[in-house]
Structures are given as C-alpha cells and as structure tokens.
Enzyme design. Structure first.
Site, short mmCIF file in Angstrom:
data_model
loop_
_atom_site.label_atom_id
_atom_site.label_comp_id
_atom_site.label_asym_id
_atom_site.label_seq_id
_atom_site.Cartn_x
_atom_site.Cartn_y
_atom_site.Cartn_z
CG HIS A 46 3.75 -6.71 -17.21
ND1 HIS A 46 3.73 -7.42 -18.39
CD2 HIS A 46 2.72 -7.20 -16.48
CE1 HIS A 46 2.74 -8.29 -18.37
NE2 HIS A 46 2.10 -8.19 -17.21
CG ASP A 87 -9.76 -9.08 -12.93
OD1 ASP A 87 -8.66 -9.62 -13.17
OD2 ASP A 87 -9.87 -8.04 -12.27
CD GLU A 142 -9.20 -10.30 -6.37
OE1 GLU A 142 -8.23 -10.47 -5.62
OE2 GLU A 142 -9.07 -9.79 -7.48
CD GLU A 164 -7.99 -6.62 -16.94
OE1 GLU A 164 -8.53 -5.58 -17.42
OE2 GLU A 164 -6.86 -7.00 -17.28
CG HIS A 212 0.19 -4.58 -15.62
ND1 HIS A 212 0.08 -4.25 -14.29
CD2 HIS A 212 -0.86 -5.40 -15.88
CE1 HIS A 212 -0.97 -4.87 -13.77
NE2 HIS A 212 -1.57 -5.57 -14.71
NE ARG A 214 -4.34 -7.47 -22.47
CZ ARG A 214 -3.84 -8.11 -23.52
NH1 ARG A 214 -4.03 -7.63 -24.72
NH2 ARG A 214 -3.15 -9.23 -23.38
C1 UD1 Z 1 -2.83 -10.06 -17.67
C2 UD1 Z 1 -4.29 -9.89 -17.26
C3 UD1 Z 1 -4.43 -8.71 -16.31
C4 UD1 Z 1 -3.48 -8.81 -15.15
C5 UD1 Z 1 -2.08 -9.01 -15.65
C6 UD1 Z 1 -1.16 -9.24 -14.48
C7 UD1 Z 1 -5.90 -10.50 -18.97
C8 UD1 Z 1 -6.73 -10.04 -20.10
N1 UD1 Z 1 -5.10 -9.60 -18.42
O1 UD1 Z 1 -2.50 -8.92 -18.45
O2 UD1 Z 1 -5.75 -8.68 -15.82
O3 UD1 Z 1 -3.54 -7.61 -14.42
O4 UD1 Z 1 -2.04 -10.17 -16.50
O5 UD1 Z 1 0.17 -9.01 -14.79
O6 UD1 Z 1 -5.99 -11.64 -18.61
N2 UD1 Z 1 4.75 -11.78 -21.03
C9 UD1 Z 1 5.93 -12.51 -21.03
N3 UD1 Z 1 6.19 -13.30 -19.96
C10 UD1 Z 1 5.40 -13.39 -18.87
C11 UD1 Z 1 4.20 -12.63 -18.87
C12 UD1 Z 1 3.89 -11.85 -19.96
O7 UD1 Z 1 6.69 -12.45 -21.98
O8 UD1 Z 1 5.71 -14.11 -17.94
C13 UD1 Z 1 4.44 -10.92 -22.19
C14 UD1 Z 1 4.01 -11.74 -23.43
O9 UD1 Z 1 4.53 -11.11 -24.57
C15 UD1 Z 1 2.50 -11.62 -23.38
C16 UD1 Z 1 2.35 -10.18 -22.87
O10 UD1 Z 1 3.36 -10.06 -21.88
O11 UD1 Z 1 1.90 -11.83 -24.63
C17 UD1 Z 1 1.01 -9.82 -22.29
O12 UD1 Z 1 0.56 -10.80 -21.35
P1 UD1 Z 1 -1.03 -10.98 -21.12
O13 UD1 Z 1 -1.26 -12.00 -20.08
O14 UD1 Z 1 -1.71 -11.14 -22.42
O15 UD1 Z 1 -1.50 -9.55 -20.60
P2 UD1 Z 1 -1.16 -8.78 -19.27
O16 UD1 Z 1 -1.08 -7.34 -19.60
O17 UD1 Z 1 -0.04 -9.42 -18.58
N1 UDP Z 2 4.50 -8.43 -8.28
C1 UDP Z 2 5.64 -9.22 -8.27
N2 UDP Z 2 6.74 -8.80 -8.98
C2 UDP Z 2 6.74 -7.66 -9.70
C3 UDP Z 2 5.56 -6.86 -9.71
C4 UDP Z 2 4.45 -7.28 -8.99
O1 UDP Z 2 5.68 -10.26 -7.63
O2 UDP Z 2 7.76 -7.36 -10.32
C5 UDP Z 2 3.32 -8.90 -7.53
C6 UDP Z 2 2.64 -7.89 -6.63
O3 UDP Z 2 3.22 -7.85 -5.36
C7 UDP Z 2 1.22 -8.41 -6.60
C8 UDP Z 2 1.02 -8.99 -7.97
O4 UDP Z 2 2.33 -9.22 -8.49
O5 UDP Z 2 1.09 -9.48 -5.67
C9 UDP Z 2 0.27 -8.05 -8.82
O6 UDP Z 2 0.32 -8.47 -10.13
P1 UDP Z 2 0.10 -7.50 -11.35
O7 UDP Z 2 0.38 -6.10 -10.97
O8 UDP Z 2 0.86 -8.10 -12.49
O9 UDP Z 2 -1.44 -7.72 -11.67
P2 UDP Z 2 -2.79 -7.11 -11.07
O10 UDP Z 2 -2.79 -7.25 -9.60
O11 UDP Z 2 -2.87 -5.69 -11.53
O12 UDP Z 2 -3.84 -7.92 -11.74
#
Ligand code: UD1
Ligand code: UDP
Length: 380
Positions: free
Chosen positions: A243, A98, A120, A134, A210, A212
C-alpha cells in the site's frame, strides 16, 4: 420525463472496485441518470481502478495529501461536496462501506437533505476502535442513510438490532459482480516478475497489510512473522503489493527488503490482484476486500487482525483469524504450509458474499423506492 439523478461518491481503491459495476448498472437503466463523483482520497490507487473499469468521473475533488489525517479527509470532502451538490442537485447519493470518504459524503448529503443509499451496509465488529475509524464510520452512515444495501443476512440482522428496519435490501456484495469481469484463466500479468513465478511448484502467498489499527506494534509483529515464514520455508514465494501509505511502506521495506523469496512490489491493478489470488496457494491479509474475494476463489485466508466484520467465510471454514501476535501468525501459517489435510479443509470455494447480481438488485431497489419499478428485488 425527468430522470432520477443518482450520484455515486467514492474515493479509495476498495470503494471504487465495489462501486464500479454499480455505476455501470445504473447507467444502463433508462429512468436513471448515473453521475459519479470521486473525492480522490486515494490518487494512484483510485485512478488504477477507474482505468480498468473505464469510468470517467463527472466530479473529482482531488483531496489526497501525503500522510493525510482523518480530519483533513473529512473536512475537505464536506467542503468540496457542497459545491458539487449545488451544481448537480442529485436526488440520491450512494456511498460505499466505511471509509472517511463514505462517511463525509453521507453527512454532506444529509446537510443538503439529499437521500442517502449505503452500499455494503450492516457490517459490524461492535468495537468502535477496531477497525479504526471504519467501525464508527459505517455505524454513523447507518444512521444517516435512507436505503441500506446489506450483502448478507447477518449484516441485515446487525442493522435490525440497531432499529434500522426500513429501506433495507438484502443484495449480496458487489465485489462478486466485479470479479466476474477480472478473473481469467489466460490472464497475463504486466510484469515478468509475476508471469515467471512458479505457481504450481512453489507455495505463493499473496500478502497485503495496511489497516490503521495495525500501525505500530501489530504491524511490526506481522512483518517479523512474514520474514520468519519466508526464511523458514524456502518453498514459499511471498508476493506483497505494498500500500502507498508512507507508514506501511516504511515498516514493510525495513523488515522484508533483501529476502530472495519476498516480492515487495507497488500496488497492482485489480485484475492483477484477482488473478494473483486465483493462482496463489494462500492469502495473508488485513484487508476487508480480500477476505471476500479469496474464499470465492477457493484460497485459504489468514486474517492479520484481532477481529473481523466478515464472519461468514470463517463459519464456512476458509478464513481463519490469525490475530496480530508474532507466534499466533507463525503457528497458523505453519499449519497451512505443512499439514496437507488442514490446508485441504480450508481450500474450497465458498460464496457467502454474493452471486454476481448485487448491482442489479441495488438498481432494482432504487427504482422500486423512487416509483420507477413496481416490485422490490428478490433477496440474495
Ligand atoms: C483508507 C480507508 C480504509 C481502507 C483503505 C483501502 C479511511 C479512514 N480508511 O485507508 O478503510 O481500507 O483506504 O486501501 O477512509 N496514498 C498514496 N496514493 C494512493 C493512496 C494512498 O500516496 O493512491 C498514501 C497517501 O500518503 C495517503 C496515505 O496513503 O495520505 C493514506 O491513505 P488514506 O486513504 O488516508 O488511508 P488508508 O490507510 O489508505
Ligand atoms: N487490491 C488491488 N491491488 C493491490 C491490493 C489490493 O487491486 O495491490 C484490491 C483487492 O483485490 C480488493 C481491494 O483492493 O479488491 C481491497 O482494498 P484494500 O485492501 O486497500 O482495502 P479494504 O478492502 O481493506 O478496505
């Protein structure tokens, strides 16, 4: 004979963890050419997973920006994928779950009249703003997709209620397949901090947060509750890999810095996370993935959200919805920390999400659909 070109597209940490075993399973199939394209919606957190599973993507759009908006992610994916599709000409695109990467990739594939498989499929809350964005992403992917791989029966029923009954396969969740390779009794963490924690003498709580829709007041409440728990119960050790989102970093550090039994650490790799959960006392999280993984390990989970699209473990008694109000979170945590019976009732291993064979079923279903296999997979 020309092989079927199947391109898996993903961009964030959870998609990578759940797609990695499938990319590998597809690569083992003789009639399939398995291609992998990452959008780089996440950078460090994605690369960590690619490293653990030894996956080298064929394409990398590298779209991430600090504090990126949903529109930025979507437009960059759509434009980037145009070129990828023109060059690679896949017969089938696979997306997961999602995220905005998944939605954009499904839409981009549709624009190119390429068939879409949704891994999924069918998770729903029926509240379009929760989880945001999502719930809308996955609903729209449901409309765009030709093949739908549902982890559970309830997920399949959700699709059926929306009129989606063709091309639906009941497979289990690929995350359980991934866990078969990550959880090990003799696992050593890479940091002294995690190796030296007293996992039996103390109550180690694995925390992540984490989402939104929790930005703002809900996240303030959650962090304040975590602080209160750490201060009130000195026998706890909270391990919280934060995160990399700047919004999450700010609020977590503002509330929780300086507490001796709170370990705010950078995101850990997936092997560390799974083994941390395997050794912990309980889990507090708003993550989707953790709600599936912790029950398989027999760990009680308090979900820091108002709703969940994963009701199966709630029904099995190992997951409880704690919500996002300070008092509610505290009272549920208090019960698990002080009432042995209540804890034992929740601490049993259940596996409603999969049996470790989801990838095999998905690959079989693809072969069956495209005439490479004569029978559909048995249902999970
Ligand atoms: C995204 C997904 C969410 C998922 C989550 C998993 C969308 C809309 N949301 O949300 O469904 O649960 O990923 O973690 O697709 N950033 C870094 N390095 C990284 C990753 C993130 O710096 O490796 C920072 C960046 O500033 C980035 C911000 O995190 O802009 C947000 O990342 P983003 O993918 O937009 O949203 P998530 O909250 O991670
Ligand atoms: N996870 C990880 N390292 C972390 C936190 C989570 O590898 O520091 C793994 C966790 O075990 C799971 C996945 O990341 O497999 C979940 O991702 P996240 O919580 O970012 O996203 P969501 O599942 O809510 O979309």
């Amino acid at each position: 004979m020309k092989k079927l070109r199947v391109m898996s597209i993903f961009g964030t940490r959870p998609e990578a963890i759940k797609m990695a075993p499938l990319v590998k399973e597809l690569a083992r199939r003789e009639g399939i050419e398995s291609l992998c394209c990452v959008t780089g919606q996440h950078r460090e957190m994605l690369d960590s997973v690619l490293g653990i599973f030894h996956i080298r993507p064929d394409y990398d759009l590298d779209i991430m920006e600090p504090g990126q908006s949903l529109s930025t992610i979507t437009t960059k994916c759509l434009l980037g994928l145009e070129k990828v599709f023109e060059e690679a000409q896949p017969d089938l695109v696979l997306v997961h779950g999602d995220t905005s990467t998944a939605f954009s990739a499904a839409l981009a594939a549709f624009y190119h009249k390429i068939k879409v498989g949704h891994v999924e499929a069918g998770l729903r809350t029926l509240d379009k703003y929760s989880p945001f964005p999502e719930e809308m992403n996955r609903t729209l992917i449901g409309d765009l997709a030709d093949l739908h791989f549902s982890p559970t029966r309830a997920n399949r029923e959700n699709l059926s209620r929306e009129g989606i009954t063709k091309g639906v396969f009941l497979t289990g969740n690929t995350v359980i397949d991934a866990m078969a390779t990550t959880v090990r009794k003799d696992f050593r963490f890479t940091t002294q901090e995690l190796n030296e924690l007293d996992y039996t003498g103390k109550k180690v709580i694995a925390v992540t947060c984490h989402r939104r829709e929790n930005y703002g007041q809900p996240m303030e409440n959650i962090m304040a509750a975590l602080k209160h728990i750490a201060q009130t119960y000195p026998e706890t050790e909270l391990v919280y890999p934060v995160h990399l989102s700047p919004t999450v970093q700010e609020v977590a550090h503002r509330h929780l810095d300086g507490l001796s039994n709170v370990h705010l650490i950078p995101p850990v790799d997936v092997e560390e996370m799974h083994n941390l959960m395997e050794r912990c006392y309980m889990v507090m999280t708003d993550s989707g993935g953790l709600q599936e993984e912790a029950p398989a390990l027999g760990k009680p989970v308090l979900v820091l959200r108002r709703e969940t699209e994963r009701p199966e473990a709630v029904a099995a008694g190992t997951v409880k919805l704690a919500g996002v109000e300070y008092e509610d979170i505290l009272s549920m945590a208090r019960e698990l920390l002080t009432d042995r019976d209540a804890y034992e009732k929740m601490a049993h291993a259940v596996n409603p999400y999969g049996d470790g064979r989801a990838c095999e079923r998905i690959a079989d279903a693809i072969e069956y659909t495209f005439g490479l296999g004569s029978t559909p997979p048995e249902e999970f």
